[in-house]
Structure formats: structure tokens, C-alpha cells
Design a protein around this motif. Structure first.
Motif, PDB file in Angstrom:
ATOM      1  N   GLY A  36     -19.891  -3.024  11.827  1.00 46.91           N
ATOM      2  CA  GLY A  36     -20.400  -2.129  10.795  1.00 46.91           C
ATOM      3  C   GLY A  36     -19.340  -1.541   9.877  1.00 46.91           C
ATOM      4  N   ALA A  37     -18.067  -1.795  10.135  1.00 48.53           N
ATOM      5  CA  ALA A  37     -16.987  -1.217   9.327  1.00 48.53           C
ATOM      6  C   ALA A  37     -16.816  -1.962   8.007  1.00 48.53           C
ATOM      7  N   VAL A  38     -16.347  -1.232   7.000  1.00 50.16           N
ATOM      8  CA  VAL A  38     -16.010  -1.795   5.693  1.00 50.16           C
ATOM      9  C   VAL A  38     -14.617  -1.291   5.347  1.00 50.16           C
ATOM     10  N   SER A  39     -13.710  -2.193   5.032  1.00 50.30           N
ATOM     11  CA  SER A  39     -12.338  -1.788   4.718  1.00 50.30           C
ATOM     12  C   SER A  39     -12.252  -1.215   3.305  1.00 50.30           C
ATOM     13  N   GLY A  40     -11.130  -0.594   3.026  1.00 48.83           N
ATOM     14  CA  GLY A  40     -10.834  -0.196   1.656  1.00 48.83           C
ATOM     15  C   GLY A  40     -10.423  -1.423   0.850  1.00 48.83           C
ATOM     16  N   TRP A  41     -10.489  -1.302  -0.473  1.00 51.55           N
ATOM     17  CA  TRP A  41     -10.057  -2.384  -1.357  1.00 51.55           C
ATOM     18  C   TRP A  41      -8.537  -2.451  -1.323  1.00 51.55           C
ATOM     19  N   HIS A  42      -7.994  -3.667  -1.312  1.00 59.05           N
ATOM     20  CA  HIS A  42      -6.550  -3.846  -1.236  1.00 59.05           C
ATOM     21  C   HIS A  42      -6.178  -5.259  -1.681  1.00 59.05           C
TER      22      HIS A  42
ATOM     23  N   GLU B 211     -15.311  -9.713   0.199  1.00 55.90           N
ATOM     24  CA  GLU B 211     -15.688  -9.548  -1.195  1.00 55.90           C
ATOM     25  C   GLU B 211     -14.383  -9.550  -1.987  1.00 55.90           C
ATOM     26  N   CYS B 212     -14.399 -10.124  -3.199  1.00 54.70           N
ATOM     27  CA  CYS B 212     -13.166 -10.129  -3.976  1.00 54.70           C
ATOM     28  C   CYS B 212     -13.460  -9.986  -5.462  1.00 54.70           C
ATOM     29  N   GLU B 213     -12.410  -9.636  -6.185  1.00 52.25           N
ATOM     30  CA  GLU B 213     -12.534  -9.432  -7.622  1.00 52.25           C
ATOM     31  C   GLU B 213     -12.962 -10.717  -8.310  1.00 52.25           C
TER      32      GLU B 213
ATOM     33  N   ALA C  59      -2.508 -14.651  -3.366  1.00 49.22           N
ATOM     34  CA  ALA C  59      -1.669 -13.518  -3.753  1.00 49.22           C
ATOM     35  C   ALA C  59      -2.345 -12.705  -4.855  1.00 49.22           C
ATOM     36  N   PHE C  60      -2.176 -11.406  -4.801  1.00 43.05           N
ATOM     37  CA  PHE C  60      -2.643 -10.432  -5.800  1.00 43.05           C
ATOM     38  C   PHE C  60      -4.164 -10.299  -5.899  1.00 43.05           C
ATOM     39  N   THR C  61      -4.944 -11.012  -5.101  1.00 39.56           N
ATOM     40  CA  THR C  61      -6.410 -10.941  -5.182  1.00 39.56           C
ATOM     41  C   THR C  61      -6.900  -9.666  -4.503  1.00 39.56           C
ATOM     42  N   VAL C  62      -7.508  -8.766  -5.283  1.00 38.79           N
ATOM     43  CA  VAL C  62      -8.061  -7.526  -4.733  1.00 38.79           C
ATOM     44  C   VAL C  62      -9.336  -7.890  -3.981  1.00 38.79           C
ATOM     45  N   HIS C  63      -9.425  -7.408  -2.744  1.00 39.00           N
ATOM     46  CA  HIS C  63     -10.550  -7.776  -1.877  1.00 39.00           C
ATOM     47  C   HIS C  63     -10.766  -6.684  -0.827  1.00 39.00           C
ATOM     48  N   ARG C  64     -11.847  -6.833  -0.095  1.00 39.97           N
ATOM     49  CA  ARG C  64     -12.064  -6.001   1.086  1.00 39.97           C
ATOM     50  C   ARG C  64     -12.820  -6.822   2.118  1.00 39.97           C
ATOM     51  N   GLU C  65     -12.621  -6.448   3.379  1.00 43.01           N
ATOM     52  CA  GLU C  65     -13.312  -7.092   4.479  1.00 43.01           C
ATOM     53  C   GLU C  65     -14.324  -6.120   5.069  1.00 43.01           C
ATOM     54  N   SER C  66     -15.356  -6.680   5.646  1.00 43.24           N
ATOM     55  CA  SER C  66     -16.304  -5.869   6.402  1.00 43.24           C
ATOM     56  C   SER C  66     -16.795  -6.704   7.573  1.00 43.24           C
ATOM     57  N   ASN C  67     -17.535  -6.046   8.443  1.00 42.44           N
ATOM     58  CA  ASN C  67     -18.071  -6.730   9.612  1.00 42.44           C
ATOM     59  C   ASN C  67     -19.538  -6.352   9.752  1.00 42.44           C
ATOM     60  N   PRO C  68     -20.444  -7.244   9.319  1.00 44.78           N
ATOM     61  CA  PRO C  68     -21.871  -6.951   9.434  1.00 44.78           C
ATOM     62  C   PRO C  68     -22.429  -7.205  10.834  1.00 44.78           C
ATOM     63  N   GLY C  69     -21.588  -7.671  11.746  1.00 45.15           N
ATOM     64  CA  GLY C  69     -22.045  -8.028  13.084  1.00 45.15           C
ATOM     65  C   GLY C  69     -22.174  -6.837  14.018  1.00 45.15           C
TER      66      GLY C  69
ATOM     67  N   THR D  36       0.820  -5.016   2.193  1.00 49.78           N
ATOM     68  CA  THR D  36      -0.519  -4.557   1.822  1.00 49.78           C
ATOM     69  C   THR D  36      -0.403  -3.466   0.776  1.00 49.78           C
ATOM     70  N   VAL D  37      -1.189  -3.600  -0.300  1.00 46.97           N
ATOM     71  CA  VAL D  37      -1.255  -2.585  -1.355  1.00 46.97           C
ATOM     72  C   VAL D  37      -2.701  -2.114  -1.429  1.00 46.97           C
ATOM     73  N   ASN D  38      -2.966  -0.879  -1.002  1.00 53.22           N
ATOM     74  CA  ASN D  38      -4.314  -0.315  -1.081  1.00 53.22           C
ATOM     75  C   ASN D  38      -4.579   0.138  -2.504  1.00 53.22           C
ATOM     76  N   VAL D  39      -5.806  -0.072  -2.983  1.00 48.84           N
ATOM     77  CA  VAL D  39      -6.173   0.324  -4.349  1.00 48.84           C
ATOM     78  C   VAL D  39      -7.300   1.348  -4.290  1.00 48.84           C
ATOM     79  N   ASP D  40      -7.403   2.160  -5.341  1.00 47.07           N
ATOM     80  CA  ASP D  40      -8.329   3.293  -5.360  1.00 47.07           C
ATOM     81  C   ASP D  40      -9.760   2.946  -5.728  1.00 47.07           C
ATOM     82  N   ARG D  41      -9.975   1.852  -6.436  1.00 45.42           N
ATOM     83  CA  ARG D  41     -11.335   1.556  -6.886  1.00 45.42           C
ATOM     84  C   ARG D  41     -11.662   0.082  -6.754  1.00 45.42           C
ATOM     85  N   ALA D  42     -12.950  -0.177  -6.667  1.00 41.59           N
ATOM     86  CA  ALA D  42     -13.429  -1.557  -6.561  1.00 41.59           C
ATOM     87  C   ALA D  42     -13.190  -2.286  -7.873  1.00 41.59           C
ATOM     88  N   PRO D  43     -12.816  -3.560  -7.802  1.00 42.12           N
ATOM     89  CA  PRO D  43     -12.629  -4.356  -9.023  1.00 42.12           C
ATOM     90  C   PRO D  43     -13.984  -4.853  -9.532  1.00 42.12           C
ATOM     91  N   PRO D  44     -14.057  -5.293 -10.794  1.00 43.54           N
ATOM     92  CA  PRO D  44     -15.291  -5.898 -11.282  1.00 43.54           C
ATOM     93  C   PRO D  44     -15.593  -7.155 -10.466  1.00 43.54           C
TER      94      PRO D  44
END
Length: 129
Positions: free
Chosen positions: A46-52, A71-73, A91-101, A118-126
């Protein structure tokens, strides 16, 4: 100059070191040498990571158990990787991981490059705003 051989090294699970924190996931490093980072990531059910992103590093993951949703930009929706699947994160692809299981997911990571791990980012990419 003569080459001095180095011994094979084994890192046990208890010796893994917490590294490169991102909310919603636990990364643990096994090895880090110039140009290569290796370890694992556990994502709770059920966890969702931050965008990075991983700077100039390319990451390869092998899913050992559970579901790893990515999910990725620039891409609508997501992709799911399950046990036995390999994932490449460029490289440089902003993404986040989650676990729906219903169980924690576990993936082994090999990251190649010499950038910031790892570079954490503040907002979701388009288009994920």
C-alpha cells in the motif's frame, strides 16, 4: 606494476546499510564502488514513494517478490513489475514506485554511474500533477 588480486566479498542481509532515503521505501546498500551501487529496496504493501530521480545513474531492478508499480514523467498511467521481472530506470527520469499488493515488495538494485544516487523532488512531473 603487479596486480594484487582482491578476495570475493559476501555481504549478509544483516550487514546491509540503509541508504538514499525516499519516503515510502527502504533502500539498503550492499556494495558501492566507483560507477556501481548495488543493494535492495523494500516497499511496504500500500505504500507510495516520493517522486525522485537518480541523477546521471541508470538503475536496473530485479523484482524478487511482490508488485512494484512505477509511474514516470512523460507517460500517463503506470507499469507493474512482478516477481521475475527486470526494470530499467534511465538516468534523470523522474519517477515513483508504489506497491498495490498485500505483501511488501522486494527488488534487487544495480545502479551504474557516478552521479548522486537519489535526488528527491518536490512535485509530480507531467502528466501526474
Amino acid at each position: 606494476m603487479e596486480h594484487q588480486p582482491e578476495p570475493v566479498r559476501v555481504v549478509r542481509d544483516a550487514e546491509l546499510v540503509e541508504a538514499d532515503p525516499t519516503s515510502g521505501m527502504l533502500r539498503r546498500r550492499a556494495f558501492e564502488v566507483p560507477g556501481l551501487w548495488a543493494g535492495q529496496v523494500v516497499t511496504a504493501a500500500g505504500a507510495v514513494s516520493g517522486w525522485h530521480h537518480h541523477d546521471s545513474n541508470t538503475s536496473m531492478l530485479y523484482v524478487v517478490r511482490g508488485v512494484l508499480r512505477l509511474e514516470c514523467e512523460g507517460v500517463e498511467g503506470w507499469v507493474d513489475a512482478v516477481a521475475g521481472d527486470y526494470v530499467q530506470v534511465p538516468a534523470f527520469t523522474v519517477h515513483r514506485e508504489s506497491n498495490p499488493g498485500r505483501e511488501p515488495s522486494l527488488a534487487v538494485i544495480a545502479r551504474a554511474g557516478v552521479g548522486i544516487p537519489t535526488v528527491n523532488v518536490d512535485r509530480a512531473p507531467p502528466p501526474h500533477h
